[in-house]
Every structure is written in structure tokens, then in C-alpha cells.
Design an enzyme around this catalytic site. Structure first.
Site, mmCIF file in Angstrom:
data_model
loop_
_atom_site.group_PDB
_atom_site.id
_atom_site.type_symbol
_atom_site.label_atom_id
_atom_site.label_comp_id
_atom_site.label_asym_id
_atom_site.label_seq_id
_atom_site.Cartn_x
_atom_site.Cartn_y
_atom_site.Cartn_z
ATOM 1 N N ASP A 95 -33.764 38.080 34.800
ATOM 2 C CA ASP A 95 -32.627 37.384 34.044
ATOM 3 C C ASP A 95 -33.062 36.430 32.996
ATOM 4 O O ASP A 95 -34.175 35.840 33.147
ATOM 5 C CB ASP A 95 -31.829 36.566 35.133
ATOM 6 C CG ASP A 95 -30.976 37.233 36.096
ATOM 7 O OD1 ASP A 95 -30.688 38.563 35.567
ATOM 8 O OD2 ASP A 95 -30.864 37.211 37.137
ATOM 9 N N ASP B 261 -25.911 42.540 33.132
ATOM 10 C CA ASP B 261 -24.796 41.843 33.934
ATOM 11 C C ASP B 261 -23.697 41.908 32.888
ATOM 12 O O ASP B 261 -22.523 41.871 33.448
ATOM 13 C CB ASP B 261 -25.590 40.455 34.384
ATOM 14 C CG ASP B 261 -26.523 40.538 35.236
ATOM 15 O OD1 ASP B 261 -26.574 41.599 36.149
ATOM 16 O OD2 ASP B 261 -27.312 39.450 35.037
#
Length: 159
Positions: free
Chosen positions: A119, A135
Site C-alpha cells: 500500500d 483497492d
């Protein structure tokens, strides 16, 4: 079977593009942000900050990499079977499946290859979990499913 896959080429192309963008940007983030550096990507809106997430969205189920990897594999397999076996879906439903397939596969590749998901996108104005392009694609899938649901209900009332 070949004709069925060819009719699904745009859907599979969108999913493939999601995976390509996701994996390329994660590779770039891992190389440029590995030293803990935070970089302004869109000043005042988005920063680049590397995080290794062993959980799911919002770090739920942290440390469940094997279970989440199997779940990613099952969802990816199920979506691919659905794409091949079903008729060409309406536009928004097809986009939803494409985004979900690409996002699930993008994060699944990280889990299988690295044991965590990379991330790196941090929203500056609000305290929100750091996320990645996969995401975003999964959230776009939800939005597309809602638009499809709304448009199919609207057309059934007026048609």
C-alpha cells in the site's frame, strides 16, 4: 469457447490494465519509498508512503496472509469462470466484474509473491488507511455494481 473469450476481451482487457497499473506502481513505490520517505504526489491531497499490509482492506484480518491469498485465488477463479460461462454482461456489470477481477488479482499477486500487500497512497486531508490502485479498482467495482443495479431497476420501471 474461443468466440466466448473474444467477446469478453474488453472486460479482460480492463482487468489486465488494472493489474498492470497496480503492479507497476507498486514496484515503483517499493523502490522509491523503501527508506521510509514520504513523497507528495498531489500536494495537499495524496502522499506516497510505503506500507506492507498483511491484512485486507483497512488492515482487517492482519496477519492472515495464507487465508487471504486463498480467498484472492478463489475470487479470481470464480470471476474468470463467470466471465467465460456467462453471456456478455451489461456495461456497468461488466465494468464491475473487470475492476473486481483486476483488483483482486493485483492484491492477490502481492500476497502470493511477497506475503503482504504493498500500500502506498495516503490521503492527506483525512485520516484514512493507506491504499493502492487495486483497492481503488475494488471500490470502483462496488460503485459499478450499484450503478448497474440502479440502471436495471430504472429501466425495468420504464420499459
Amino acid at each position: 469457447m474461443t468466440g466466448s473469450i473474444l467477446r469478453r476481451a474488453p472486460l479482460l482487457g480492463v482487468a489486465g490494465l488494472v493489474v498492470l497499473v497496480d503492479q507497476a506502481t507498486k514496484l515503483l513505490a517499493a523502490s522509491q519509498l523503501a527508506d521510509g520517505r514520504i513523497v507528495q504526489l498531489l500536494p495537499g491531497l495524496i502522499n506516497g508512503q510505503l506500507v506492507h499490509n498483511t491484512g485486507a482492506a483497512f488492515s482487517l484480518f492482519r496477519g492472515s496472509v495464507q487465508w487471504l491469498g486463498l480467498l484472492s485465488l478463489a475470487v479470481t477463479t470464480g470471476l474468470l469462470i463467470w466471465v467465460v460461462r456467462h453471456r456478455t454482461p451489461p456495461f456497468w456489470q461488466g465494468m464491475a466484474v473487470a475492476f473486481l477481477l483486476g483488483g483482486t488479482l493485483g492484491n492477490g499477486i502481492d500476497r502470493w509473491r511477497l506475503g503482504h500487500v504493498i500500500d502506498f497512497l495516503a490521503l492527506v486531508p483525512i485520516n484514512f488507511p493507506i491504499f493502492n490502485p487495486a483497492d481503488i479498482a475494488i471500490n470502483l467495482a462496488v460503485l459499478c455494481f450499484l450503478v448497474d443495479l440502479w440502471s436495471s431497476r430504472t429501466s425495468s420501471r420504464h420499459g
